[in-house]
Structure formats: C-alpha cells, structure tokens
Scaffold this motif. Sequence first.
Motif, PDB file in Angstrom:
ATOM      1  N   TRP A  14       0.830  -1.207   0.000  1.00  0.00           N
ATOM      2  CA  TRP A  14       0.000   0.000   0.000  1.00  0.00           C
ATOM      3  C   TRP A  14       0.869   1.264   0.000  1.00  0.00           C
ATOM      4  O   TRP A  14       0.574   2.224  -0.712  1.00  0.00           O
ATOM      5  CB  TRP A  14      -0.943   0.017   1.190  1.00  0.00           C
ATOM      6  CG  TRP A  14      -1.460   1.404   1.474  1.00  0.00           C
ATOM      7  CD1 TRP A  14      -1.119   2.218   2.499  1.00  0.00           C
ATOM      8  CD2 TRP A  14      -2.358   2.157   0.648  1.00  0.00           C
ATOM      9  NE1 TRP A  14      -1.748   3.430   2.394  1.00  0.00           N
ATOM     10  CE2 TRP A  14      -2.516   3.425   1.260  1.00  0.00           C
ATOM     11  CE3 TRP A  14      -3.039   1.887  -0.539  1.00  0.00           C
ATOM     12  CZ2 TRP A  14      -3.328   4.415   0.722  1.00  0.00           C
ATOM     13  CZ3 TRP A  14      -3.857   2.884  -1.074  1.00  0.00           C
ATOM     14  CH2 TRP A  14      -3.996   4.119  -0.446  1.00  0.00           C
ATOM     15  N   ALA A  18       0.604   4.146  -2.621  1.00  0.00           N
ATOM     16  CA  ALA A  18       0.222   5.485  -2.156  1.00  0.00           C
ATOM     17  C   ALA A  18       1.216   6.543  -2.618  1.00  0.00           C
ATOM     18  O   ALA A  18       0.827   7.634  -3.053  1.00  0.00           O
ATOM     19  CB  ALA A  18       0.113   5.492  -0.634  1.00  0.00           C
ATOM     20  N   LEU A  22      -0.363   6.865  -6.510  1.00  0.00           N
ATOM     21  CA  LEU A  22      -1.392   7.848  -6.158  1.00  0.00           C
ATOM     22  C   LEU A  22      -0.815   9.207  -5.774  1.00  0.00           C
ATOM     23  O   LEU A  22      -1.570  10.178  -5.651  1.00  0.00           O
ATOM     24  CB  LEU A  22      -2.251   7.315  -5.005  1.00  0.00           C
ATOM     25  CG  LEU A  22      -2.954   5.974  -5.253  1.00  0.00           C
ATOM     26  CD1 LEU A  22      -3.728   5.538  -4.022  1.00  0.00           C
ATOM     27  CD2 LEU A  22      -3.878   6.077  -6.463  1.00  0.00           C
ATOM     28  N   LYS A  23       0.525   9.278  -5.574  1.00  0.00           N
ATOM     29  CA  LYS A  23       1.186  10.539  -5.174  1.00  0.00           C
ATOM     30  C   LYS A  23       0.520  11.142  -3.927  1.00  0.00           C
ATOM     31  O   LYS A  23       0.324  12.342  -3.819  1.00  0.00           O
ATOM     32  CB  LYS A  23       1.146  11.560  -6.317  1.00  0.00           C
ATOM     33  CG  LYS A  23       1.609  11.031  -7.667  1.00  0.00           C
ATOM     34  CD  LYS A  23       3.064  10.622  -7.649  1.00  0.00           C
ATOM     35  CE  LYS A  23       3.515  10.168  -9.039  1.00  0.00           C
ATOM     36  NZ  LYS A  23       4.912   9.693  -9.041  1.00  0.00           N
ATOM     37  N   MET A  24       0.179  10.290  -3.004  1.00  0.00           N
ATOM     38  CA  MET A  24      -0.545  10.699  -1.807  1.00  0.00           C
ATOM     39  C   MET A  24       0.401  11.356  -0.797  1.00  0.00           C
ATOM     40  O   MET A  24       1.554  10.954  -0.674  1.00  0.00           O
ATOM     41  CB  MET A  24      -1.195   9.456  -1.184  1.00  0.00           C
ATOM     42  CG  MET A  24      -2.144   9.720  -0.039  1.00  0.00           C
ATOM     43  SD  MET A  24      -2.952   8.164   0.470  1.00  0.00           S
ATOM     44  CE  MET A  24      -4.072   7.913  -0.915  1.00  0.00           C
ATOM     45  N   GLY A  29      -0.988   8.572   3.594  1.00  0.00           N
ATOM     46  CA  GLY A  29      -0.617   7.222   3.178  1.00  0.00           C
ATOM     47  C   GLY A  29      -0.176   6.356   4.341  1.00  0.00           C
ATOM     48  O   GLY A  29      -0.557   5.181   4.454  1.00  0.00           O
TER      49      GLY A  29
END
Length: 515
Positions: A14, A18, A22-24, A29
């Motif tokens: 994950w 992330a 997703l560039k979270m 994240g």
Amino acid sequence: MFVEFILALLPIIWLFIAFLVLKMPGYIGCLIALAISIVESLVIPAFSLTVPEALTAAIEGGIGAIWPICLIILAAMFTYNICVKTGAMEMIKRLLTSVTNDKRVLVMLLTWGFGGFMEAIAGFGTPVAIPAAMMVGLGFDPIFSAVVCLVANSIAPPFGSVAIPTTSAAGAVGLDAALLSGPAINMLVIPAIIVPFIIVWMTGKACGSKKPFEGMIPFTIVAALSYIIPAAIVGNFVGAEFVDLIGCVICLIVLVVFAKKMPPTTDPAYMIEASEEEASDVKFGMGAAVLPYILMLVFLLGTSKLVPPINAFLGKFSTAFSVYAGEGAATIKLAWIGNAGTLILLAGIIGGFAQHMSIGEMISTLGQTLKNMWKAMVTVIAIIALAKVMGYSGMTTAIATLLADLTGSIFPLFAPICGILGTFVTGSTTSSGVLFAKMQYEVAELIGANPVMLVAANLAGGGIGKLISPQSIAIGVAAIGLEGSDGKIMTKTVGICIVLGIIVCIMSYLLAVVL
C-alpha cells in the motif's frame, strides 16, 4: 505460509502504491497503512493480536517516534529557521562559497561530508534534515535537496550515532560488534564509491548542465576514497564504533582542503554566489552565525559514548517503562537530556541569543516551525507505529521467513533485502537490525552459512533502505518545507535503491558463499 506472506506485505504494498502511483501525501498514506496493519492484526488468525495489544503496540511506536525522532526534526528545523530570520544563513552561505563557488563541490561538502559527520555522531534524521534545509537556504531546488541528501545518507547508517545499529544487532544475537563491522563495511565498498558519482551527476542534472563530471573526476574519487578507505580499515581492524566517526571526519577534512585548492569554476551553470546585500544589516559576526552548528557538534560529540563519564551521567536523567499489553513488551527509555533532539534544541536557543533574537521571537519561530512540520511528524509517528504493529503481530517475521524458505542455500544473495525492507518499514537501520538479526542468524545455521555474514548483510541493506524509507523521506519533506512531495521524492530514489541494493546483494553472496 505464502498467504501469510502476501497479507503481511499488504501495508508495504500500500505504501508503494500510495507514494509512487497515487502521489498521496505521506501522512495520509502512512495513517492508512497503519490502519491496514491494525485491522489485519485483529482479524487474521496468523497475526492475532487483541485490541489492547494492537493499540498499545501502535502507542509504543508513537512514543518512540515523538521522542526523540520528531524532537530531532523539530529542533533541527527550528535552528535552521532562526538562522534564516536573523540573517545568519546568508553569512553561512558566504562562508561556504569562500571555500568553493562550484555547486557540485558544495553539494558534496554538505551531503557526503557534513551529512556523513552528522550521521556519525547523531543519526536519527539529522544527516537529511540539516543539510537539506541548508541547501534550500543556499538556493538549491527543494526536491533535489531532499533527494541528494537521502542518496548521500545511504552508506553511513549502519555505523551511525557511534555505531548504535551495529552494536544493537550484535547484542540481539550475542555477537561481538567488531565481528560485524568488517563484513558490513566490505559489502558497502562499491556503493560507497558509486554514490559520490551519483551525487555529482544529480547536481549536474539539477543545474541543467550536460557535462556534470567536467573537472570533477579527481574530486569525486577523493570524496569516495577518503571515506571508504579509513572506514574499511577501522571496520576490519578496530571495531564498529569508530567506522563513521573516523571515516567521515577524514573525508570532511580532505574535501575542504581539496576544494580550497581547486580552481573556481567558470561554468555559469555551476557558479554560486552569496548575496552581500541580504546580510548587510546583520549586527553579529561569523562566529555567532555558525555557533548553533558548532554547538550541535560539540554537544552531540561530547555527550556520546566517546565520552563515557558525561554519557553515563546524562543517562541517569531518563525514564523507562513498557506500553505494549502483550508478551515480550519492549522497554521504552526516554532520555530527557542526553538525546540528540534536546541537545540540538539547546544549541539552537543559545545560537539564537548569540544572533540577537529575543525570547518572544524564538517562541514564535518554534511555533511556526511546528505548524509547518506537523504533517511530516504525523508521518513519522504513523510509520513507526506501523512497524511496531507489524513486529508484534508477526507480520515482519512472516515476510522474512518465507523469503528464507523460498531461497534456501542461496539466501545470502537475498539477505540484504530483509535489511532494506526492515528500514523501509521502521525507518531505522537500528530497528531493522534488531528486527531481523535473530532470523538471519537462525537461517544461516539452517543452511550452513556464516551467521556473521548474514547479520552484516542485514545491516548493509538497512543503510540502502534509507533511500525509500517513508520516515526518512518525511524528514526530507519537512526540511524543504514542501508538504505532499513524498511521492515525488520516492520516485527519484527508488531506482537508486534498487541499483545499490543489487550490488550489496551480490557482495553479500560473494562474501558469505563464494569467498
């Protein structure tokens, strides 16, 4: 076992999704990853923590993150912000550019030289936080500043903070740390030679030049050899505690001397000049400007294990307790004075007074620093809480055990990967070593390999893992003041981590099996 392996990997998978896909933002994240690990520990029979155990495991990690890691980050940035507000940073900039006007040389001095020295005496994020903040103050691109500091800090961590990672791993399996230091530094010889060249190449790319190595080959070779030769000699013939201290001190001195003898660059892409105007109204001298950083070195070195009486005395001002509600609870020891965070904060306060800053201004600066950094600090808290949940639930052991079962006799080739994963999860080479040292030792005995070599391989991999550790990246994000850039930074470090990791894996196999 394979199902357990995949489930144990979910929080790690994950995190990669992330940050890289997703560039979270890091704090979001990592909080989600922590939630995933807690849910898994409660509902999956193989991990089976109770609610009190899962929550107290996370709390234990959070306490360890706040004190001293978050304190170190806050103190380092507080000191930097004081120097910016008083104009001292411009004076430091002039001092640095009096050594060289070449950005490539300056980056090497700050990241490989000074950053390495900070790792040797302090560790815990200071080699990234302080040089990265100084580079931004000198006008370098923030993302580049964080990335290049992470790259430079990929070799020294196994022997950082006076070799705490190595001595901790040795203690976990009942080995003499001196036995581990030689193999560990030997596995890092080639990466230590390569990293300075990567630093120069990255600096050239950041400056928009197509000739990053023009006039820099001798300096880059000197940068590599002035660290790795003394470090390898000390590691193989003296012991772990002085590997970084001697290697990084010699390297920093040699680099400054060599830089002063180099002719100034005439390439506009690499020229850096300090602004005289911005520092013209400063009413203190250069001594006051550099005082916070001088005091940092004096305090950190003077209270380290290299000065046993002071170290032992300050060790009395601590509190020890346990938080985890299950079996095998770790003892948390909070050192109130003798920790890097408190000492750096004290250095910043004294430096602030020397730079004519009032108490009110310092309080305001501290508040603003905390406001700017809370997300990065939440990231660090979440990732270390995640590490504790994964450790107590058995997720981390499940990952390493299946890796050992799948590889069998060629496990030495993959042993450093456990160190990389350990640092990725925990953010600490020390924690990575403690986490996997026993497993490495037991696997070595099962396959007939040398246990010393595999535990050393875990340490060497642990240093490389700093490149992709969310905790280390969060420290870099805090230093450059660019929240939400965790994914951008990891995107630039993951490839370098893979290359250096492959080299260390090959070295591990050669030293443990072939030679």
